[in-house]
Design an enzyme around this catalytic site. Structure first.
Site, PDB file in Angstrom:
ATOM      1  N   LYS A 166       0.853  -1.201   0.000  1.00 49.16           N
ATOM      2  CA  LYS A 166       0.000   0.000   0.000  1.00 49.16           C
ATOM      3  C   LYS A 166       0.893   1.257   0.000  1.00 49.16           C
ATOM      4  O   LYS A 166       1.959   1.226  -0.603  1.00 49.16           O
ATOM      5  CB  LYS A 166      -0.981  -0.051   1.190  1.00 49.16           C
ATOM      6  CG  LYS A 166      -1.748  -1.384   1.221  1.00 49.16           C
ATOM      7  CD  LYS A 166      -2.916  -1.421   2.160  1.00 49.16           C
ATOM      8  CE  LYS A 166      -3.576  -2.792   2.095  1.00 49.16           C
ATOM      9  NZ  LYS A 166      -4.784  -2.891   2.917  1.00 49.16           N
ATOM     10  N   SER A 183      -6.096  -9.352   7.134  1.00 47.98           N
ATOM     11  CA  SER A 183      -5.452  -9.674   8.412  1.00 47.98           C
ATOM     12  C   SER A 183      -4.766 -11.046   8.415  1.00 47.98           C
ATOM     13  O   SER A 183      -4.795 -11.755   9.428  1.00 47.98           O
ATOM     14  CB  SER A 183      -6.462  -9.546   9.564  1.00 47.98           C
ATOM     15  OG  SER A 183      -6.970  -8.220   9.619  1.00 47.98           O
ATOM     16  N   GLU A 220      -9.771  -0.754  -1.596  1.00 43.71           N
ATOM     17  CA  GLU A 220      -9.448   0.665  -1.369  1.00 43.71           C
ATOM     18  C   GLU A 220      -9.570   1.466  -2.660  1.00 43.71           C
ATOM     19  O   GLU A 220      -9.952   2.639  -2.639  1.00 43.71           O
ATOM     20  CB  GLU A 220      -8.050   0.780  -0.739  1.00 43.71           C
ATOM     21  CG  GLU A 220      -8.080   0.299   0.711  1.00 43.71           C
ATOM     22  CD  GLU A 220      -6.801  -0.357   1.214  1.00 43.71           C
ATOM     23  OE1 GLU A 220      -5.727  -0.139   0.630  1.00 43.71           O
ATOM     24  OE2 GLU A 220      -6.891  -1.106   2.210  1.00 43.71           O
ATOM     25  N   GLU A 274     -10.928 -10.718  -0.715  1.00 42.48           N
ATOM     26  CA  GLU A 274     -10.600  -9.908   0.453  1.00 42.48           C
ATOM     27  C   GLU A 274     -11.879  -9.320   1.041  1.00 42.48           C
ATOM     28  O   GLU A 274     -12.363  -8.290   0.548  1.00 42.48           O
ATOM     29  CB  GLU A 274      -9.663  -8.764   0.054  1.00 42.48           C
ATOM     30  CG  GLU A 274      -8.332  -9.218  -0.465  1.00 42.48           C
ATOM     31  CD  GLU A 274      -7.260  -8.134  -0.301  1.00 42.48           C
ATOM     32  OE1 GLU A 274      -6.216  -8.443   0.266  1.00 42.48           O
ATOM     33  OE2 GLU A 274      -7.497  -6.988  -0.707  1.00 42.48           O
ATOM     34  N   GLY A 320      -1.368  -7.364   3.670  1.00 42.59           N
ATOM     35  CA  GLY A 320      -1.040  -5.950   3.860  1.00 42.59           C
ATOM     36  C   GLY A 320      -0.046  -5.786   4.998  1.00 42.59           C
ATOM     37  O   GLY A 320       1.153  -6.019   4.847  1.00 42.59           O
ATOM     38  N   GLY A 321      -0.556  -5.443   6.171  1.00 46.78           N
ATOM     39  CA  GLY A 321       0.273  -5.101   7.334  1.00 46.78           C
ATOM     40  C   GLY A 321       1.423  -6.059   7.612  1.00 46.78           C
ATOM     41  O   GLY A 321       2.571  -5.612   7.787  1.00 46.78           O
ATOM     42  N   HIS A 347      -8.620  -3.533  -5.957  1.00 47.38           N
ATOM     43  CA  HIS A 347      -8.542  -3.610  -4.495  1.00 47.38           C
ATOM     44  C   HIS A 347      -9.690  -2.797  -3.888  1.00 47.38           C
ATOM     45  O   HIS A 347     -10.082  -1.766  -4.441  1.00 47.38           O
ATOM     46  CB  HIS A 347      -7.185  -3.074  -4.021  1.00 47.38           C
ATOM     47  CG  HIS A 347      -6.928  -3.357  -2.579  1.00 47.38           C
ATOM     48  ND1 HIS A 347      -7.471  -2.586  -1.574  1.00 47.38           N
ATOM     49  CD2 HIS A 347      -6.240  -4.346  -1.965  1.00 47.38           C
ATOM     50  CE1 HIS A 347      -7.113  -3.100  -0.411  1.00 47.38           C
ATOM     51  NE2 HIS A 347      -6.362  -4.161  -0.614  1.00 47.38           N
TER      52      HIS A 347
HETATM   53  P1  13P Z   1      -4.160  -6.457   5.896  1.00 47.72           P
HETATM   54  O1  13P Z   1      -3.340  -7.718   5.740  1.00 47.72           O
HETATM   55  O2  13P Z   1      -3.376  -5.336   6.504  1.00 47.72           O
HETATM   56  O3  13P Z   1      -5.469  -6.714   6.546  1.00 47.72           O
HETATM   57  O4  13P Z   1      -4.490  -5.951   4.394  1.00 47.72           O
HETATM   58  C1  13P Z   1      -5.037  -6.830   3.491  1.00 47.72           C
HETATM   59  C2  13P Z   1      -5.018  -6.209   2.134  1.00 47.72           C
HETATM   60  O5  13P Z   1      -5.744  -5.278   1.871  1.00 47.72           O
HETATM   61  C3  13P Z   1      -4.077  -6.760   1.146  1.00 47.72           C
HETATM   62  O6  13P Z   1      -4.356  -6.285  -0.133  1.00 47.72           O
END
Ligand code: 13P
Length: 248
Positions: A11, A210, A95, A165, A231-232, A93
């Protein structure tokens, strides 16, 4: 069997210093034998690609234009991404859908464009909490899948990756249980088999939301969960390494 992947979606995170440290830690590990991909911010794609002579990673983008060139201020061309030897592009995605109002039609045209340049699209689909609570999960997810793939022909099962997701699980620490995820993944698999009778069984379907070292193994045990879009946890080298090792 569909191939397994760990794909890190960085991201709008990771500066030059942080990514140097990340790759430095990865260099110390034996990570051969899997499909490990990272999507940094556009401005870091080239330097990350240069680092892949020391670590077995593929580098991709988090989005791109549905045009090759022209008067589109601020956009990034898929043709230029190919020119840099980028491997894949994350598309649709949640977002991008919610913050930047990307429609299914736009996402579909990006999938088409990315495939034209022989880059691998990772098509993201997923329902919001409101939609899940209204029992609309399958309609939303399969609708996004069909729209995203409308008119798309595939050369092979590796030409595309799908990522489920659930929006309510992204960045919240609230993972879908392996059973909840598998229920949706098996419907996605069914739809892929309808759309691509020869290839549908082998197309990889990743779970995202997550994902972390403590839950990846249980997720991967499910027959239609072929890896994670992370992501994180992909920002921390040791977590990313642990996730990769879980798939080898
Ligand atoms: P997280 O793993 O931080 O929940 O993010 C998932 C994501 O949006 C990957 O594209």
């Amino acid at each position: 069997m569909a191939k397994s992947y760990i794909v890190g979606n960085w991201k709008m995170n990771q500066n030059r210093h942080e990514l140097n440290e990340f790759f430095g830690e990865l260099e110390k590990e034996a990570l051969e034998g899997g499909n490990f991909w990272i999507a940094p911010q556009f401005i870091h794609i080239q330097s990350c690609i240069e680092k892949t002579n020391k670590v077995p990673l593929k580098i991709g983008a988090q989005n791109c234009s549905n045009n090759d060139s022209g008067a589109f201020t601020g956009e990034v061309s898929p043709k230029s991404l190919k020119d840099l030897e980028t491997s894949f592009v994350i598309l649709g995605h949640s977002e991008r859908r919610s913050i930047f109002a990307e429609s299914d039609e736009l996402i579909n045209s990006k999938v088409q464009k990315v495939l034209e340049h022989k880059l691998t699209p990772i098509l993201c689909i997923g329902e919001t909490l409101e939609q899940r609570e209204a029992n609309q999960t399958m309609d939303v997810v399969l609708g996004q899948l069909s729209s995203g793939l409308k008119g798309i022909e595939l050369d092979s099962e590796d030409s595309i990756i799908v990522a489920y997701e659930p929006v309510w699980a992204i960045g919240t620490g609230k993972t879908a249980s392996p059973e909840q995820a598998e229920e949706v993944h098996s419907h996605i698999r069914q739809k892929l088999k309808e759309l691509y009778p020869e290839l549908g069984e082998q197309i990889s379907i990743l779970y995202g939301g997550s994902v972390k070292p403590s839950n990846i193994k249980d997720l991967l045990e499910k027959p239609n969960i072929n890896g994670g879009l992370v992501g994180g946890a992909s920002l921390k080298a040791q977590d990313f390494i642990a996730l990769c090792k879980a798939t080898i």
